[in-house]
Design an enzyme around this catalytic site. Structure first.
Site, PDB file in Angstrom:
ATOM      1  N   SER A 121       0.842  -1.202   0.000  1.00 17.72           N
ATOM      2  CA  SER A 121       0.000   0.000   0.000  1.00 17.72           C
ATOM      3  C   SER A 121       0.875   1.249   0.000  1.00 17.72           C
ATOM      4  O   SER A 121       0.391   2.339  -0.327  1.00 17.72           O
ATOM      5  CB  SER A 121      -0.928  -0.001   1.220  1.00 17.72           C
ATOM      6  OG  SER A 121      -0.204  -0.321   2.400  1.00 17.72           O
ATOM      7  N   GLU A 165      -9.177  -9.948   3.448  1.00 18.31           N
ATOM      8  CA  GLU A 165      -9.492  -8.541   3.133  1.00 18.31           C
ATOM      9  C   GLU A 165     -10.835  -8.433   2.423  1.00 18.31           C
ATOM     10  O   GLU A 165     -11.079  -9.120   1.418  1.00 18.31           O
ATOM     11  CB  GLU A 165      -8.377  -7.935   2.261  1.00 18.31           C
ATOM     12  CG  GLU A 165      -8.679  -6.473   1.896  1.00 18.31           C
ATOM     13  CD  GLU A 165      -7.505  -5.679   1.352  1.00 18.31           C
ATOM     14  OE1 GLU A 165      -6.368  -6.214   1.344  1.00 18.31           O
ATOM     15  OE2 GLU A 165      -7.735  -4.524   0.947  1.00 18.31           O
TER      16      GLU A 165
HETATM   17  O1  KIV Z   1      -0.416  -3.445   1.628  1.00 22.44           O
HETATM   18  C1  KIV Z   1      -1.175  -3.418   2.599  1.00 22.44           C
HETATM   19  O2  KIV Z   1      -1.283  -2.428   3.324  1.00 22.44           O
HETATM   20  C2  KIV Z   1      -1.956  -4.621   2.859  1.00 22.44           C
HETATM   21  C3  KIV Z   1      -2.966  -4.569   3.972  1.00 22.44           C
HETATM   22  C4  KIV Z   1      -4.147  -3.815   3.539  1.00 22.44           C
HETATM   23  C5  KIV Z   1      -3.315  -5.931   4.460  1.00 22.44           C
HETATM   24  O3  KIV Z   1      -1.784  -5.605   2.203  1.00 22.44           O
END
Ligand code: KIV
Length: 300
Positions: A54, A191
């Site tokens: 993310s 998720e």
């Molecule tokens: O990349 C991320 O932040 C994630 C979480 C949302 C689990 O994979």
């Protein structure tokens, strides 16, 4: 009595996680992307820190998680592991770093441990990902699975949508989670999955489930740092709970700073350095003679 079975100091043992699940104690996980966020997460008492892909969106400003590279996530993971010394730090394997082959997946997972100090890696998906999980775990690197909405394959899933909302899709998700546990995952992220489905999956696994948009029955929860703290300007998904408005707070602080600078209110006496009187006097007389010499030079 301590919440933990075997942890007293230093790094939380990975084996504590399954023990906490067995005792019905919830796990807290948050993403972090640099030294201060890793340290704050550690001080706040989370069990797990995820250096999520993310970062591509919330740190690097991309539209999706796909563009982030191994080198970028290695750099962020290095910073986080310097700050978060007690929680388990999980590095997200970016798109392209594990899809090609088991060998490439192992090599990249090992880089996160060896070059960045990660305790574990996370891989999205099941199916073809299962052999990658087995290979990485076989190489001695703990793996966290991730099913449901897997943002790296959002295009194939038809966008950023909840998953497992038909009986058939829920069955598939249940089987995938079990297969990830069988392949060796020490935990599985669920998720954007209906809470009732996540509850069933959680009951079926002996390793912990970590939910994000998957309801309270999961063994733990994860949120993205910027969503939790109100730092991300984009629209937050429905499963986000915002615990602070740090973007608003930062903007207010910066506006006050800009005003102070413009009005000459900053810096104050306490923000400056002094020089002994006799040194200042000597300096002032040097400047004066220097100015005279300069003026004479310009007249010539
Ligand atoms: O990349 C991320 O932040 C994630 C979480 C949302 C689990 O994979």
């Amino acid at each position: 009595m301590s919440k933990y079975a075997s942890w007293t100091h230093g790094k939380l043992p990975l084996t504590e996680l399954a023990e906490l699940k067995r005792r019905g104690q919830k796990l807290a996980m948050v993403t972090a992307y640099d030294f201060p966020s890793g340290r704050i997460a550690d001080e706040a008492g989370v069990e797990l820190v995820l250096v999520g892909d993310s970062a591509a969106m919330v740190v690097l400003g991309n539209e999706s998680t796909v563009p982030v590279t191994m080198e970028e996530l290695l750099m962020l993971t290095r910073a986080v592991t310097r700050g978060a010394t007690r929680p388990l730090v999980v590095a997200d394997m970016p798109f392209g770093s594990f899809q090609v082959s088991d060998e490439v997946a192992v090599a990249n997972a090992v880089r996160f441990v060896k070059e960045a100090g990660a305790d574990a890696v996370k891989l999205e998906g099941a199916g073809p990902t299962l052999s990658r999980v087995q290979a990485i775990v076989g190489a001695g690197v703990p793996v966290m699975g991730h099913v449901g909405l897997t943002p790296q394959s959002a295009t194939m899933l038809g966008g950023f949508k909840a998953q497992g909302r038909t009986a058939e899709k829920a069955e598939r998700l249940y089987e995938d989670a079990l297969a990830l546990e069988a392949a060796g995952c020490f935990a599985v992220v669920l998720e954007a999955v209906p809470a009732a489905v996540a509850g069933r999956v959680t009951g079926a696994l002996s390793v912990p489930t970590i939910g994000i948009g998957a309801g309270v029955a999961c063994d733990g929860q994860v949120l993205v740092w910027h969503d939790l703290l109100g730092l991300y300007a984009g629209k937050a998904p429905r499963f986000v709970k915002r615990y602070a408005d740090l973007a608003g707070e930062a903007k207010r602080a910066l506006e006050a700073y800009v005003d102070d600078v413009r009005e000459g209110r900053f810096p104050e006496e306490q923000h400056t350095y002094a020089i002994p009187d006799e040194e200042l006097e000597a300096f002032e007389s040097w400047v004066a003679s220097h100015d005279v010499a300069q003026a004479q030079h310009e007249q010539r």
